[in-house]
Design a protein around this motif. Sequence first.
Motif, PDB file in Angstrom:
ATOM      1  N   GLY A 154      58.280  72.657  67.113  1.00 53.09           N
ATOM      2  CA  GLY A 154      57.607  73.263  66.776  1.00 53.09           C
ATOM      3  C   GLY A 154      55.761  72.618  66.215  1.00 53.09           C
ATOM      4  N   LYS A 155      55.933  71.520  67.166  1.00 58.65           N
ATOM      5  CA  LYS A 155      53.898  71.168  66.804  1.00 58.65           C
ATOM      6  C   LYS A 155      53.554  72.215  68.128  1.00 58.65           C
ATOM      7  CE  LYS A 155      54.581  66.290  65.643  1.00 58.65           C
ATOM      8  NZ  LYS A 155      55.765  67.598  64.632  1.00 58.65           N
ATOM      9  N   VAL A 156      52.280  72.617  67.715  1.00 58.82           N
ATOM     10  CA  VAL A 156      50.839  73.526  68.849  1.00 58.82           C
ATOM     11  C   VAL A 156      49.923  72.420  69.260  1.00 58.82           C
ATOM     12  CG1 VAL A 156      49.907  75.238  68.547  1.00 58.82           C
ATOM     13  CG2 VAL A 156      52.346  75.320  67.347  1.00 58.82           C
ATOM     14  N   TYR A 157      50.059  72.089  69.946  1.00 58.91           N
ATOM     15  CA  TYR A 157      48.857  72.040  70.766  1.00 58.91           C
ATOM     16  C   TYR A 157      47.755  72.720  71.392  1.00 58.91           C
ATOM     17  CZ  TYR A 157      52.386  67.994  70.420  1.00 58.91           C
ATOM     18  OH  TYR A 157      53.521  67.369  70.757  1.00 58.91           O
ATOM     19  N   LEU A 158      46.165  71.954  71.467  1.00 57.26           N
ATOM     20  CA  LEU A 158      44.509  72.791  71.678  1.00 57.26           C
ATOM     21  C   LEU A 158      44.323  71.624  72.439  1.00 57.26           C
ATOM     22  CD1 LEU A 158      45.100  73.304  68.389  1.00 57.26           C
ATOM     23  CD2 LEU A 158      43.441  74.412  69.050  1.00 57.26           C
ATOM     24  N   LEU A 159      44.171  72.292  73.734  1.00 61.88           N
ATOM     25  CA  LEU A 159      43.430  71.903  74.304  1.00 61.88           C
ATOM     26  C   LEU A 159      41.862  73.044  74.455  1.00 61.88           C
ATOM     27  CD1 LEU A 159      43.603  69.341  77.089  1.00 61.88           C
ATOM     28  CD2 LEU A 159      44.453  71.624  78.465  1.00 61.88           C
ATOM     29  N   LYS A 160      40.768  72.195  74.516  1.00 64.10           N
ATOM     30  CA  LYS A 160      39.075  72.798  74.178  1.00 64.10           C
ATOM     31  C   LYS A 160      39.036  72.427  75.873  1.00 64.10           C
ATOM     32  CE  LYS A 160      35.405  73.551  71.378  1.00 64.10           C
ATOM     33  NZ  LYS A 160      34.673  73.655  70.570  1.00 64.10           N
ATOM     34  N   SER A 161      37.936  73.871  76.549  1.00 62.95           N
ATOM     35  CA  SER A 161      37.792  73.161  77.609  1.00 62.95           C
ATOM     36  C   SER A 161      36.363  72.644  77.678  1.00 62.95           C
ATOM     37  CB  SER A 161      37.485  74.850  78.617  1.00 62.95           C
ATOM     38  OG  SER A 161      36.686  75.886  77.376  1.00 62.95           O
ATOM     39  N   GLY A 162      37.211  71.987  79.490  1.00 62.75           N
ATOM     40  CA  GLY A 162      35.715  71.183  78.967  1.00 62.75           C
ATOM     41  C   GLY A 162      35.856  69.671  78.222  1.00 62.75           C
ATOM     42  N   LYS A 163      37.543  69.825  78.058  1.00 63.63           N
ATOM     43  CA  LYS A 163      37.474  68.201  76.269  1.00 63.63           C
ATOM     44  C   LYS A 163      39.078  67.796  77.644  1.00 63.63           C
ATOM     45  CE  LYS A 163      38.480  67.740  72.480  1.00 63.63           C
ATOM     46  NZ  LYS A 163      38.148  67.911  70.916  1.00 63.63           N
ATOM     47  N   ASN A 164      38.988  67.006  77.507  1.00 64.67           N
ATOM     48  CA  ASN A 164      39.795  65.832  78.370  1.00 64.67           C
ATOM     49  C   ASN A 164      41.240  65.219  77.361  1.00 64.67           C
ATOM     50  OD1 ASN A 164      40.020  66.236  80.598  1.00 64.67           O
ATOM     51  ND2 ASN A 164      38.697  64.137  81.207  1.00 64.67           N
ATOM     52  N   THR A 165      41.190  65.769  76.264  1.00 66.13           N
ATOM     53  CA  THR A 165      41.986  65.336  75.572  1.00 66.13           C
ATOM     54  C   THR A 165      42.890  66.494  74.117  1.00 66.13           C
ATOM     55  OG1 THR A 165      40.717  65.125  73.345  1.00 66.13           O
ATOM     56  CG2 THR A 165      41.332  63.406  74.532  1.00 66.13           C
ATOM     57  N   LEU A 166      44.270  65.945  74.481  1.00 62.75           N
ATOM     58  CA  LEU A 166      45.158  67.640  73.663  1.00 62.75           C
ATOM     59  C   LEU A 166      45.104  67.361  72.162  1.00 62.75           C
ATOM     60  CD1 LEU A 166      49.138  67.530  74.706  1.00 62.75           C
ATOM     61  CD2 LEU A 166      46.846  69.474  74.944  1.00 62.75           C
ATOM     62  N   ASP A 167      44.971  68.259  70.961  1.00 58.74           N
ATOM     63  CA  ASP A 167      44.259  68.516  69.880  1.00 58.74           C
ATOM     64  C   ASP A 167      46.042  68.656  69.044  1.00 58.74           C
ATOM     65  OD1 ASP A 167      42.094  66.850  69.735  1.00 58.74           O
ATOM     66  OD2 ASP A 167      40.785  69.093  70.108  1.00 58.74           O
ATOM     67  N   ASN A 168      46.344  68.275  68.188  1.00 60.47           N
ATOM     68  CA  ASN A 168      47.265  68.875  67.521  1.00 60.47           C
ATOM     69  C   ASN A 168      46.803  69.799  65.880  1.00 60.47           C
ATOM     70  OD1 ASN A 168      50.315  68.671  67.020  1.00 60.47           O
ATOM     71  ND2 ASN A 168      49.884  66.081  67.233  1.00 60.47           N
ATOM     72  N   LEU A 169      48.045  71.315  65.906  1.00 59.10           N
ATOM     73  CA  LEU A 169      46.949  71.653  65.258  1.00 59.10           C
ATOM     74  C   LEU A 169      48.371  71.689  63.666  1.00 59.10           C
ATOM     75  CD1 LEU A 169      45.765  75.087  64.427  1.00 59.10           C
ATOM     76  CD2 LEU A 169      47.963  75.888  65.022  1.00 59.10           C
ATOM     77  N   GLN A 170      47.867  71.533  62.830  1.00 59.66           N
ATOM     78  CA  GLN A 170      48.315  71.171  61.929  1.00 59.66           C
ATOM     79  C   GLN A 170      49.742  72.436  60.822  1.00 59.66           C
ATOM     80  OE1 GLN A 170      49.280  67.856  60.577  1.00 59.66           O
ATOM     81  NE2 GLN A 170      48.292  67.692  62.131  1.00 59.66           N
ATOM     82  N   ILE A 171      50.572  72.439  61.246  1.00 62.69           N
ATOM     83  CA  ILE A 171      51.875  73.645  61.208  1.00 62.69           C
ATOM     84  C   ILE A 171      51.836  73.174  58.723  1.00 62.69           C
ATOM     85  CG2 ILE A 171      53.123  74.936  61.461  1.00 62.69           C
ATOM     86  CD1 ILE A 171      50.931  75.410  63.174  1.00 62.69           C
ATOM     87  N   PRO A 172      50.905  73.852  58.262  1.00 65.21           N
ATOM     88  CA  PRO A 172      52.381  73.311  57.177  1.00 65.21           C
ATOM     89  C   PRO A 172      53.907  74.082  56.713  1.00 65.21           C
ATOM     90  CG  PRO A 172      50.398  75.051  56.573  1.00 65.21           C
ATOM     91  CD  PRO A 172      51.070  74.654  58.672  1.00 65.21           C
ATOM     92  N   VAL A 173      54.782  72.557  56.792  1.00 65.12           N
ATOM     93  CA  VAL A 173      55.613  73.500  56.492  1.00 65.12           C
ATOM     94  C   VAL A 173      55.976  72.987  54.416  1.00 65.12           C
ATOM     95  CG1 VAL A 173      57.827  72.843  56.123  1.00 65.12           C
ATOM     96  CG2 VAL A 173      55.848  73.151  58.819  1.00 65.12           C
ATOM     97  N   ASN A 174      56.836  73.975  53.880  1.00 62.63           N
ATOM     98  CA  ASN A 174      57.003  73.711  53.020  1.00 62.63           C
ATOM     99  C   ASN A 174      58.849  73.205  53.419  1.00 62.63           C
ATOM    100  OD1 ASN A 174      55.423  73.709  50.130  1.00 62.63           O
ATOM    101  ND2 ASN A 174      55.919  75.734  49.884  1.00 62.63           N
ATOM    102  N   SER A 175      58.678  72.535  52.797  1.00 64.18           N
ATOM    103  CA  SER A 175      60.727  71.814  53.186  1.00 64.18           C
ATOM    104  C   SER A 175      61.034  72.346  51.811  1.00 64.18           C
ATOM    105  CB  SER A 175      60.668  70.634  54.147  1.00 64.18           C
ATOM    106  OG  SER A 175      60.659  69.461  53.045  1.00 64.18           O
ATOM    107  N   SER A 176      62.565  72.213  51.857  1.00 68.94           N
ATOM    108  CA  SER A 176      62.884  72.705  50.958  1.00 68.94           C
ATOM    109  C   SER A 176      64.847  72.056  51.187  1.00 68.94           C
ATOM    110  CB  SER A 176      63.937  73.952  50.903  1.00 68.94           C
ATOM    111  OG  SER A 176      63.921  74.713  51.697  1.00 68.94           O
ATOM    112  N   ASN A 177      64.934  70.946  50.979  1.00 73.06           N
ATOM    113  CA  ASN A 177      66.646  70.380  51.943  1.00 73.06           C
ATOM    114  C   ASN A 177      67.529  71.515  50.628  1.00 73.06           C
ATOM    115  OD1 ASN A 177      65.727  69.091  52.928  1.00 73.06           O
ATOM    116  ND2 ASN A 177      65.736  67.266  51.749  1.00 73.06           N
ATOM    117  N   THR A 178      67.753  72.526  51.652  1.00 81.89           N
ATOM    118  CA  THR A 178      69.213  73.645  51.247  1.00 81.89           C
ATOM    119  C   THR A 178      70.499  73.060  50.783  1.00 81.89           C
ATOM    120  OG1 THR A 178      68.005  74.808  52.125  1.00 81.89           O
ATOM    121  CG2 THR A 178      69.197  76.351  50.691  1.00 81.89           C
ATOM    122  N   PHE A 179      70.246  72.105  52.107  1.00 84.38           N
ATOM    123  CA  PHE A 179      72.125  71.678  52.825  1.00 84.38           C
ATOM    124  C   PHE A 179      71.800  70.400  53.156  1.00 84.38           C
ATOM    125  CE2 PHE A 179      70.362  75.768  54.705  1.00 84.38           C
ATOM    126  CZ  PHE A 179      71.244  76.712  54.107  1.00 84.38           C
TER     127      PHE A 179
END
Lengths: 563, 803
Positions: free
Chosen positions: A426-451
């Motif tokens: 579920g992780k998402v990574y961004l690679l900007k052209s001209g940049k040499n590092t991977l950035d992380n896109l923050q994916i908000p999660v509303n976790s609910s422990n149903t089980f």
Amino acid sequence: MFTSLRYATILLMLAPVNSMSQENVPTYDGSIKSILIKRCGKCHGGDQPRGEFEVGTFDGIMHGGISGPAIVPGNSADSLLFTLTAQIEEPSMPPNSPKIPASEIELIRTWIDRGAVEKAGSNMTTARQGAADTGRERQTPTGLKPFQPMTAATAVTAVAVSTELGLIALPAVKSIHLYDLANGKPKGQIEFPEGEVHSLAFHANGQRLIASGGVGADSGAAVLFDTKDWKRLAEVRDDSEAIITADISSDEKLMVVGGPLKTVKIYTLPDAKLIHTLRKPTDWVLSTSFSPDSLLLAAGDRFGGLFVWESRSGKEFLTLRGHTKGVTSLAWDASGDRLASASEDGTIRVWDLHSGKESHKWLAHQQGVTGLGVTSTGDFVSTGRDRMIRIWNASAEKIAEFGPINDIPTKLATSPSHIIIGDWSGKVYLLKSGKNTLDNLQIPVNSSNTFAIGTIEIPLPELADSRAALSAETSKFSDSKLNSNSVVIPPPRQVTQPDIERKRLTLRALEESAERLKQEASMDPTNSLLIKAYLQVCESIVSIKADLIQTEQVLTKRNADSP
Amino acid sequence: MFAFQTLLCSLLTMLPPSGPEPVKIEVFPTQVSLTHARDRQGLVVQAIFADGSGLDVTDASNFNLDRPIASIKNGFLAPLADGKANLSVIYRSRAVKIPVQVSDAQKVLPLSFRNDVMAVISRAGCNTGKCHGAASGKDGFRLSLFGYDPEGDYFRITREMGGRRLNLASPENCLLLNKATGRVPHTGGIRVEPDSESYKILTTWLDQSAPTDPAESRVLVGIDVYPKEAVFAKPGLKHRLVVRARYSDGTDLDVTRFSVFVGNNESAAKVGESGLLTATGPGEAFIMARFDKFTEGSAIIVRSGKPFEKSVDPKAGEIDNLVLAKLDKLHIRPSGLCDDETFLRRAYIDLIGLLPSETEYDSFMADQSDDKREKLVDKLISRPDFGDLWAMKWAELFQIRTTNGISDKALKSYDGWLRSRISKGESIDSIVRELIPAVGGSFDNPPVNYFQTETSPQILAENVAQVFLGTRIQCAQCHNHPFDRWTMDDYYGFAAFFSRVGYKGAMDPRELTIFNTSEGGISHPVTSKSVKPKFLGGDEAKIPPGTDYRNVLSTWLTTPDNPAFARNFGNIVWAHFFGIGIVEPVDDSRVSNPPSNPQLLDLLARKAVEYRFDVKRLAREICLSKTYQRQTSRNETNLLDNRNFSRQTARRMRAEILLDCINQVTGTTDSYRGLPEGGRAIRIPDGAAQNYFLSTFGRSERETACTCNVKNSPTLSQALHLLNGETTGGKISSGTVVPKLVQQLGDPNAVSTALYLRCLGRRPSRSESEKIKAALAQSGDPQIGLEDLFWALLNTNEFLFNR
């Protein structure tokens, strides 16, 4: 009190029957059609339905097949549709498989018995009332909706990016999430009630978004959105399977879809009319792509098959042989002269469309390539099961690599400014052209422990009935004399004084146990099991007390009766 | 006074159960250990009655714990608090105490893919051979057969198809659960009920992001099924089974509800999904429970329910007593002993493969001594034909035939080697010790031909396991054996013993030299790691450097401590004399095909070791048992019994023996490839040698090591060949037996009696004599009439069969 309870039960029993007779009469359009398409449509649907019996239309169902009429309205027992589906008669349906769910069979039976009507308000005698209202039953909400986070991160099954719009599109539960490319913030979501999203792509400089997906083994859809107002421009549906891959031609005149049905279907736009069904693939269609000039169409399957057709005519153009495992991703070069394909066999191959020959081939990710794209500078970017992201120049030389990332990369999208990669966790990574590092896109999660494992109830085992076994002889004897409707009243057993003693003894022991449990429970108040056990014992005490009183009465009475 | 310091957690009902009083009760398992909050243990209480039958009385027993550390309902224990206690189980007047231990009563273990999710998948039947366990999967989705490859299954369920199968953001709406519950079309239908424990385990696993197992997870090491056996007094009774899994960390778990139950004989007992079995009719059934890669069974006996008197036989020997003990359990009375005539013919055919001559008949029948049968057996086993017969049987198992480039010369020396060893009185263990490690040229050292017959380590391992250990391990080449304990590790570990067989040419192009390569190995197809030699069902072999693997193997195989070798030997010898093994087929011993009488098999194995694998001594013991000497006719109690030696079985003579006997009674000879004219068919050296009669009657061509290559089943061509073929008609006229007898005896009736004795080992009955007399009177020429009679006799089942 006893009587009122009984009335209440009767009322409860009556209620659904009553309402059914008035409004919930099943109709073909209402519920039967979708059941039949889902359960039978694979064989009894399409161009050449089995047994010349087609379930997708009301006319088809009423017409029957080579075995004769399928339905005798008002009489399910004489209707093959019911008797074969309920597997009362041969050939049982679905063939060589268990029955469809009992609730659906019951619905079919009710539908037939109630006259097999087409839609609410219609009846058999009035036949069909023209196709005036064949539009979609439900209206899908369109437009941009407020962002609602998912309850858990899940595999990124699709990803799209548009530099022009400054947006990333990602799948969510029955919706598509949009993120701001510049700051990574969620911007909102579009509804996709059709199910899971399996592919996403921006087109025409960000003016269009195409999404495909559905519910596996059930239904699928591919939808073209106008990114101006997020309204639906066109929709293509499948009645039996999800759509894994979809693409539109650059002239926006054609749409292609593919999936587990092993077919590639071409539709015209915007009317979404099916013009070709291509049956060349021998396994699930995993990737489809129009050439930049819209003239050609390529598709790769899970068996390693890679085919190119003329998009307009659907005429076979090339079969590109070489991949030994599933073709996961396709990318055209800007001229449309060359096609690159990525495969689970670990290789990327570049094909010359003029000669139909493989012009380059290299091992990109030993364990399999999961994604492939072309960057703004004309290089290739690939992702693989080795959790690596690699960039290759046109001569297949590796010029950069990133990773390993958190999990297996599942999807990849490129734009003039960015490369976006999603992985299985579920992780998402961004690679900007001209940049040499991977950035992380923050994916908000509303976790609910149903089980929680601790709350899963463990069923009690079934026991052999030793009493029945020991008295088998007598019961066999009485069985033969009784018919099924008569009520068996067990003969009263002779109660004896020792019985009563035993019961008293047990009762006393139980009362002691209860007392002990209460003490234990008071010492360990957090242990709910102890309290439960205490309550159980109390229950037993009550029932034994009642039994004891009754037994004592019987005995007293008998003693009084006997001289 | 009522010092009832007990906790009666479970109260079934207070009515005392009716029925007879048991002599004892047994509680399974015999101790309970609950080690976490979700740990449970089911108990099964068996009441044993005076007649030896048992009854499941779990529902009617009282369970009293002396400390409240667990709750009990339906005989199912759940932890309440940590500690130790004693559990009293009471049924009527009988009581049994078992220890109960509870630890970590509040601790909930994390969900495990290997132990929890895979259990659900296996129980739901997803990974069976006709579903996703098929080699190519089903409908685009493949699982390993019965879960032999959990890591691979984890990959395929989670990551093979990206996000199609699972959706962690909406666990209850993903393909895996939609399919399993039948919410979307599923060829396999509904496998998991919504809201069941299985369903919740799957959703919870998904809700926790479908984790894989930590590396140091506990590993399943085995399962136990309780009770191991049950004897039902009559059909209609029910009994429940409890399956307990044992793990590498010493813990155990009741896995009854995740086990798959299969029975092998529904006409005796059938088993339900929950492990509740029902006796359906008199007979025996073996009920297997499969959990994960393990299968264990429970032996079920169902009596007819009719009155039965135990058979008492003070003169019964060791073998007989064990057979009778089993028959008593089944309420079966054995058939009576056969008469002298029958015994004489039976012993001749079984021991030397020939029929008694008229003189031999007369002298045996005239002998009045008590030990005349013993004397006969001793006489027969010392004849060279006895050795020839067994040389043929071993040659079949060694697959002695011209194949794979084995020349006639090499074959001759191979066959000659085996015969010389047997005629020198060497027993099979020493022959095996010479065979398995053999190196050298195929002319100089004949046993190396064994490694030319089959050359792949896998097939050699399979053959050695099948022939010398009575076990078929073939299944485990590709997946863990679903109905036995063999895993792929066992298979490749055993095959590794043959991974260093080297081949090179010799001076003579027909010769091959076998040597030990002293390097090389075999790799496991799943892990791709090199596998060390491991004894089948034993430990990894400790092999000093420089030692030939096969040397170590042959020592292990034939050591008296290897029960499988001795049992297999005992079973092969036994099966020869009864036409059916204690394990049947003889080379297919497995958990799901248990011996019909394990005690008897153990006795034979003990004797085999005691007699140093001498066939003669074991054969003598078997032939002198009452069990061998029983009639083939049945009584009302053993009508249905085919497996427990309550009577002798009528067996068609095997091809070679039949042809030898036909030649014997017609006074003719045949010529076979590799033998001088007049040689016996049982001595033919080459399995590939062709003979029409022998092929028709099912001679083994020795193409595989399976004992099933010998076929004794009747076919139409056999009947037609005997009726019309050269073998009967031609031999009757060319052998000139009838004219010689006519000349010698004169009286046609005396000749007919002589023919009866020759062919059937008995005199004609009175009614037969009268019919023959009438028939002979009708035919003008007595010789033609008598030859017709001779022909008719050779076509009777009585001639073809050993009874």
